[in-house]
Design an enzyme around this catalytic site. Structure first.
Site, PDB file in Angstrom:
ATOM      1  N   TYR A 171    -156.922  23.354 -24.948  1.00 34.34           N
ATOM      2  CA  TYR A 171    -155.938  24.338 -25.453  1.00 34.34           C
ATOM      3  C   TYR A 171    -154.624  24.236 -24.659  1.00 34.34           C
ATOM      4  O   TYR A 171    -153.539  24.219 -25.241  1.00 34.34           O
ATOM      5  CB  TYR A 171    -156.561  25.729 -25.324  1.00 34.34           C
ATOM      6  CG  TYR A 171    -155.738  26.866 -25.874  1.00 34.34           C
ATOM      7  CD1 TYR A 171    -155.611  27.073 -27.246  1.00 34.34           C
ATOM      8  CD2 TYR A 171    -155.103  27.760 -25.011  1.00 34.34           C
ATOM      9  CE1 TYR A 171    -154.874  28.144 -27.747  1.00 34.34           C
ATOM     10  CE2 TYR A 171    -154.370  28.835 -25.504  1.00 34.34           C
ATOM     11  CZ  TYR A 171    -154.258  29.013 -26.873  1.00 34.34           C
ATOM     12  OH  TYR A 171    -153.524  30.071 -27.357  1.00 34.34           O
TER      13      TYR A 171
ATOM     14  N   ALA B 266    -153.486  21.660 -22.996  1.00 37.51           N
ATOM     15  CA  ALA B 266    -152.815  20.390 -23.321  1.00 37.51           C
ATOM     16  C   ALA B 266    -152.096  20.505 -24.662  1.00 37.51           C
ATOM     17  O   ALA B 266    -150.952  20.042 -24.817  1.00 37.51           O
ATOM     18  CB  ALA B 266    -153.832  19.252 -23.360  1.00 37.51           C
TER      19      ALA B 266
HETATM   20  P1  NDP Z   1    -156.330  34.409 -34.664  1.00 36.07           P
HETATM   21  O1  NDP Z   1    -157.584  33.643 -34.396  1.00 36.07           O
HETATM   22  O2  NDP Z   1    -156.404  35.891 -34.823  1.00 36.07           O
HETATM   23  O3  NDP Z   1    -155.539  33.789 -35.900  1.00 36.07           O
HETATM   24  C1  NDP Z   1    -155.309  32.422 -35.998  1.00 36.07           C
HETATM   25  C2  NDP Z   1    -154.978  32.086 -37.424  1.00 36.07           C
HETATM   26  O4  NDP Z   1    -154.807  30.665 -37.535  1.00 36.07           O
HETATM   27  C3  NDP Z   1    -156.100  32.487 -38.370  1.00 36.07           C
HETATM   28  O5  NDP Z   1    -155.549  33.127 -39.488  1.00 36.07           O
HETATM   29  C4  NDP Z   1    -156.715  31.160 -38.728  1.00 36.07           C
HETATM   30  O6  NDP Z   1    -157.254  31.080 -40.039  1.00 36.07           O
HETATM   31  C5  NDP Z   1    -155.515  30.245 -38.677  1.00 36.07           C
HETATM   32  N1  NDP Z   1    -155.928  28.838 -38.637  1.00 36.07           N
HETATM   33  C6  NDP Z   1    -156.816  28.266 -37.794  1.00 36.07           C
HETATM   34  N2  NDP Z   1    -156.986  26.966 -38.101  1.00 36.07           N
HETATM   35  C7  NDP Z   1    -156.202  26.715 -39.172  1.00 36.07           C
HETATM   36  C8  NDP Z   1    -155.942  25.565 -39.980  1.00 36.07           C
HETATM   37  N3  NDP Z   1    -156.532  24.385 -39.724  1.00 36.07           N
HETATM   38  N4  NDP Z   1    -155.070  25.670 -41.013  1.00 36.07           N
HETATM   39  C9  NDP Z   1    -154.470  26.863 -41.283  1.00 36.07           C
HETATM   40  N5  NDP Z   1    -154.672  27.980 -40.569  1.00 36.07           N
HETATM   41  C10 NDP Z   1    -155.527  27.915 -39.526  1.00 36.07           C
HETATM   42  O7  NDP Z   1    -155.368  34.027 -33.428  1.00 36.07           O
HETATM   43  P2  NDP Z   1    -154.104  34.765 -32.824  1.00 36.07           P
HETATM   44  O8  NDP Z   1    -153.413  35.561 -33.844  1.00 36.07           O
HETATM   45  O9  NDP Z   1    -154.524  35.399 -31.553  1.00 36.07           O
HETATM   46  O10 NDP Z   1    -153.224  33.490 -32.418  1.00 36.07           O
HETATM   47  C11 NDP Z   1    -152.060  33.083 -33.133  1.00 36.07           C
HETATM   48  C12 NDP Z   1    -151.302  32.067 -32.276  1.00 36.07           C
HETATM   49  O11 NDP Z   1    -150.943  32.678 -31.037  1.00 36.07           O
HETATM   50  C13 NDP Z   1    -152.144  30.844 -31.923  1.00 36.07           C
HETATM   51  O12 NDP Z   1    -151.333  29.690 -31.953  1.00 36.07           O
HETATM   52  C14 NDP Z   1    -152.581  31.130 -30.495  1.00 36.07           C
HETATM   53  O13 NDP Z   1    -152.829  29.959 -29.787  1.00 36.07           O
HETATM   54  C15 NDP Z   1    -151.360  31.853 -29.957  1.00 36.07           C
HETATM   55  N6  NDP Z   1    -151.639  32.691 -28.807  1.00 36.07           N
HETATM   56  C16 NDP Z   1    -152.473  33.776 -28.868  1.00 36.07           C
HETATM   57  C17 NDP Z   1    -152.695  34.537 -27.736  1.00 36.07           C
HETATM   58  C18 NDP Z   1    -153.580  35.736 -27.738  1.00 36.07           C
HETATM   59  O14 NDP Z   1    -153.753  36.333 -26.655  1.00 36.07           O
HETATM   60  N7  NDP Z   1    -154.155  36.146 -28.849  1.00 36.07           N
HETATM   61  C19 NDP Z   1    -152.070  34.200 -26.446  1.00 36.07           C
HETATM   62  C20 NDP Z   1    -151.209  33.059 -26.497  1.00 36.07           C
HETATM   63  C21 NDP Z   1    -151.012  32.347 -27.626  1.00 36.07           C
HETATM   64  P3  NDP Z   1    -158.789  31.387 -40.409  1.00 36.07           P
HETATM   65  O15 NDP Z   1    -159.012  32.789 -39.975  1.00 36.07           O
HETATM   66  O16 NDP Z   1    -158.795  31.217 -41.887  1.00 36.07           O
HETATM   67  O17 NDP Z   1    -159.604  30.383 -39.671  1.00 36.07           O
END
Ligand code: NDP
Length: 246
Positions: free
Chosen positions: A154, A156
């Site tokens: 993650y 990286a």
């Molecule tokens: P969630 O797991 O709540 O949401 C992630 C979303 O990404 C989901 O809707 C998921 O869809 C979607 N997703 C995953 N894989 C794919 C794919 N291959 N194609 C399309 N959509 C996809 O995560 P967060 O809201 O917490 O995170 C959002 C962003 O923020 C991420 O990039 C995360 O790394 C970053 N982040 C989050 C932090 C936190 O504390 N929560 C901290 C730092 C960064 P589905 O549900 O359909 O699988």
């Protein structure tokens, strides 16, 4: 209403931080495309107001698949003839200590968090380059800068997003396109619900503001970066983390 009738695309837009970003832009007048791997029922979006709800369109998209991303962006450009903002938000974790990490865990995270950013940015430029305007906002993470045990894959991927952001900002700045990265710390979503109580309290102990962020906190900063108030900001990484990564 800073985004009246702007066309905005948010990956991972149906849950967590992405959903809050979609709702923020729709509430300020934008037409928002929420792309997601699994599209839940329409009622997932919180608006009572039907007009706001009608501003949100969902398209099933797998950001790791070039074919899926290509078709999605062709559809949006076909429907709207332009795209003003792309938020690369979709992301996953597959945590493990490195010695136990499988190639599948490594590949899944790199493909979603880094290749997904590459593919969506590549195809959104097909609209932004000819229109000579646009902004791309990548959702990174503070662990892309400071690392985290058990998250080498993650970290990286998120460090890669920082290099990608700066390189693309240099590549497309002359076309009036801005590219920035927002790096959250600890945000309450399904992703962080996977953490143990001990991990959560360790995080909170180390956050100077002593609280986690909500998805809406991140959405507000994304909206700032997308707005004209940020029109001289490109190639930047902003930590939105309550001071965790100083
Ligand atoms: P969630 O797991 O709540 O949401 C992630 C979303 O990404 C989901 O809707 C998921 O869809 C979607 N997703 C995953 N894989 C794919 C794919 N291959 N194609 C399309 N959509 C996809 O995560 P967060 O809201 O917490 O995170 C959002 C962003 O923020 C991420 O990039 C995360 O790394 C970053 N982040 C989050 C932090 C936190 O504390 N929560 C901290 C730092 C960064 P589905 O549900 O359909 O699988």
């Amino acid at each position: 209403m800073r985004f009246q009738d702007k066309v905005i695309v948010v990956t991972g837009g149906c849950r967590g931080i992405g959903k809050a970003i979609v709702e923020k832009f729709a509430s300020e007048g934008a037409i928002v495309y929420a792309l997601d791997y699994v599209i839940p029922s329409e009622s997932e979006f919180d608006f009572e107001n039907k007009e706001l709800k009608n501003r949100i369109k969902t398209i099933q998209t797998d950001v790791t698949s070039e074919e899926s991303v290509r078709l999605t962006f062709e559809t949006i450009i076909g429907e709207q003839s332009r795209i003003d903002v792309l938020v690369n938000n979709a992301g996953i974790t597959r945590d493990n200590l490195l010695m136990r990490m499988t190639s599948d865990q490594w590949d899944a995270v790199i493909n979603t968090n880094l290749k997904g950013v590459f593919l969506c940015s590549k195809y959104v430029l097909k609209a932004m380059m000819p229109q000579r305007s646009g902004t791309i906002i990548n959702i990174g993470s503070i662990v892309g800068s400071i690392g985290n045990a058990g998250q080498s894959n993650y970290s990286a991927s998120k460090a890669g997003v920082i290099g990608f952001t700066k390189s693309l900002a240099k590549e497309v700045g002359s076309r009036g396109i801005r590219v920035n990265c927002i790096a959250p710390g600890f945000v309450i979503t399904a992703m962080t619900e996977q953490l143990t109580e001990e991990q959560k309290s360790d995080f909170l102990k180390n956050i100077p503001l002593k609280r986690a962020a909500t998805p809406e906190t991140i959405a507000n900063v994304v909206a700032f970066f997308a707005s004209d108030d940020a029109d001289y900001i490109t190639g930047q990484v902003l930590h939105v983390d309550g001071g965790l990564a100083m």
